[in-house]
Design a protein around this motif. Sequence first.
Motif, mmCIF file in Angstrom:
data_model
loop_
_atom_site.group_PDB
_atom_site.id
_atom_site.type_symbol
_atom_site.label_atom_id
_atom_site.label_comp_id
_atom_site.label_asym_id
_atom_site.label_seq_id
_atom_site.Cartn_x
_atom_site.Cartn_y
_atom_site.Cartn_z
ATOM 1 N N SER A 13 0.826 -1.201 0.000
ATOM 2 C CA SER A 13 0.000 0.000 0.000
ATOM 3 C C SER A 13 0.861 1.252 0.000
ATOM 4 O O SER A 13 0.555 2.229 -0.670
ATOM 5 C CB SER A 13 -0.914 0.020 1.229
ATOM 6 N N LEU A 14 1.939 1.223 0.766
ATOM 7 C CA LEU A 14 2.834 2.383 0.814
ATOM 8 C C LEU A 14 3.495 2.634 -0.531
ATOM 9 O O LEU A 14 3.644 3.773 -0.956
ATOM 10 C CB LEU A 14 3.909 2.179 1.891
ATOM 11 N N ILE A 15 3.896 1.581 -1.193
ATOM 12 C CA ILE A 15 4.556 1.722 -2.485
ATOM 13 C C ILE A 15 3.606 2.328 -3.510
ATOM 14 O O ILE A 15 4.008 3.128 -4.340
ATOM 15 C CB ILE A 15 5.081 0.353 -2.971
ATOM 16 N N LYS A 49 1.656 11.697 7.028
ATOM 17 C CA LYS A 49 1.678 10.452 7.796
ATOM 18 C C LYS A 49 0.250 10.003 8.135
ATOM 19 O O LYS A 49 -0.098 8.829 7.979
ATOM 20 C CB LYS A 49 2.488 10.632 9.081
ATOM 21 N N MET A 50 -0.575 10.930 8.592
ATOM 22 C CA MET A 50 -1.944 10.600 8.954
ATOM 23 C C MET A 50 -2.721 10.132 7.727
ATOM 24 O O MET A 50 -3.416 9.119 7.765
ATOM 25 C CB MET A 50 -2.630 11.813 9.602
ATOM 26 N N ALA A 51 -2.588 10.830 6.616
ATOM 27 C CA ALA A 51 -3.318 10.465 5.401
ATOM 28 C C ALA A 51 -2.885 9.095 4.893
ATOM 29 O O ALA A 51 -3.718 8.295 4.450
ATOM 30 C CB ALA A 51 -3.112 11.526 4.324
ATOM 31 N N THR A 52 -1.605 8.806 4.966
ATOM 32 C CA THR A 52 -1.091 7.505 4.528
ATOM 33 C C THR A 52 -1.627 6.394 5.423
ATOM 34 O O THR A 52 -2.101 5.361 4.930
ATOM 35 C CB THR A 52 0.453 7.509 4.531
ATOM 36 N N ILE A 56 -4.162 3.284 4.292
ATOM 37 C CA ILE A 56 -3.801 1.882 4.523
ATOM 38 C C ILE A 56 -4.899 1.176 5.312
ATOM 39 O O ILE A 56 -5.333 0.079 4.956
ATOM 40 C CB ILE A 56 -2.445 1.777 5.248
ATOM 41 N N ILE A 57 -5.346 1.807 6.381
ATOM 42 C CA ILE A 57 -6.396 1.203 7.209
ATOM 43 C C ILE A 57 -7.660 0.972 6.382
ATOM 44 O O ILE A 57 -8.286 -0.083 6.482
ATOM 45 C CB ILE A 57 -6.679 2.072 8.449
ATOM 46 N N ASN A 58 -8.013 1.937 5.554
ATOM 47 C CA ASN A 58 -9.212 1.779 4.732
ATOM 48 C C ASN A 58 -9.112 0.602 3.767
ATOM 49 O O ASN A 58 -10.123 0.047 3.363
ATOM 50 C CB ASN A 58 -9.515 3.058 3.956
#
Length: 114
Positions: A13-15, A49-52, A56-58
């Motif tokens: 997800s981060l990538i 950071k919060m948006a990322t 991911i959680i979503n």
Amino acid sequence: MNRNTTFALVFASLISLPAAAASFNCERAQTPTEHAICEHRNVNDADVKMATTYKIINRLVPMGTRSAIRDEQVRWLALRDRCGQSVECLTQVYQMRQQKLEQYMQRVYQQGPF
């Protein structure tokens, strides 16, 4: 889902998320809050950071939980916007939201998607 699979999903997800200076286009910032986020690196970093973490959680939780988290996010955005240009206030509300999102992430790590 085991812990390794969860980490693999988070990493993937981060990538797939583009790098950003903020979670929104700063060239289109309109509110005092948006301008403050774009102008102050520490708040900007907290926003990214919060948006990322939120994205991911979503991707990891089922629809019912996702709906509740989205509703929380909308309420949190309204709270954040009341900060105006106050960097101290913005810092506090971002810390508060990040802590809450990290609690959700811990639940995913411990139990798998919920």
